[in-house]
Design a protein around this motif. Structure first.
Motif, short mmCIF file in Angstrom:
data_model
loop_
_atom_site.label_atom_id
_atom_site.label_comp_id
_atom_site.label_asym_id
_atom_site.label_seq_id
_atom_site.Cartn_x
_atom_site.Cartn_y
_atom_site.Cartn_z
N ARG A 49 0.84 -1.20 0.00
CA ARG A 49 0.00 0.00 0.00
C ARG A 49 0.88 1.25 0.00
O ARG A 49 0.64 2.19 -0.77
CB ARG A 49 -0.91 -0.03 1.22
N ASN A 50 1.90 1.28 0.84
CA ASN A 50 2.79 2.44 0.89
C ASN A 50 3.58 2.59 -0.39
O ASN A 50 3.79 3.71 -0.86
CB ASN A 50 3.75 2.33 2.08
N PHE A 95 2.62 1.67 -3.40
CA PHE A 95 1.70 2.16 -4.42
C PHE A 95 1.45 3.65 -4.24
O PHE A 95 1.46 4.41 -5.20
CB PHE A 95 0.38 1.38 -4.36
N ARG A 96 1.24 4.08 -3.01
CA ARG A 96 1.02 5.51 -2.74
C ARG A 96 2.21 6.34 -3.17
O ARG A 96 2.05 7.41 -3.75
CB ARG A 96 0.76 5.74 -1.26
N ASP A 97 3.41 5.87 -2.89
CA ASP A 97 4.61 6.62 -3.25
C ASP A 97 4.74 6.75 -4.77
O ASP A 97 5.17 7.78 -5.27
CB ASP A 97 5.86 5.95 -2.68
N GLN A 129 2.28 6.84 -6.88
CA GLN A 129 1.17 7.62 -7.41
C GLN A 129 1.23 9.09 -7.04
O GLN A 129 0.41 9.87 -7.49
CB GLN A 129 -0.16 7.02 -6.93
N ARG A 130 2.16 9.49 -6.22
CA ARG A 130 2.24 10.89 -5.79
C ARG A 130 2.66 11.77 -6.96
O ARG A 130 3.55 11.44 -7.73
CB ARG A 130 3.23 11.04 -4.65
#
Length: 85
Positions: free
Chosen positions: A66-67, A69-71, A73-74
């Motif tokens: 999850r982390n 993927f978030r990184d 997508q920023r």
């Protein structure tokens, strides 16, 4: 505690290596056994220890993914210009 780590360390580490690679596997394995140490007093024995352990492994892996993927997508304003949109 030490006997549990010795018994299960290799299988936890192997799973993480397969899923995320060697470098991240070391950190995730360490974090998993730290979480086990903290949560062990709450282990009720409703399931086997290995099942409980791999529940923690699953949670650590999902959190890592999850982390990651978030990184990825920023939005980075320095990496693109308005024309690229």
């Amino acid at each position: 505690g030490e006997a549990l780590v010795e018994r299960h360390y290799a299988s936890v580490d192997r799973l993480f290596r397969f899923k995320v690679g060697e470098q991240q596997a070391q950190d995730l394995t360490q974090a998993t056994f730290e979480a086990v140490q903290v949560a062990l007093p709450r282990f009720r024995g409703d399931c086997g220890f290995r099942t409980w352990l791999f529940g923690i492994v699953r949670n650590k892996l999902l959190g890592f993914m999850r982390n990651r993927f978030r990184d990825e997508q920023r939005f980075d304003p320095d990496a693109s210009s308005i024309a690229d949109l």
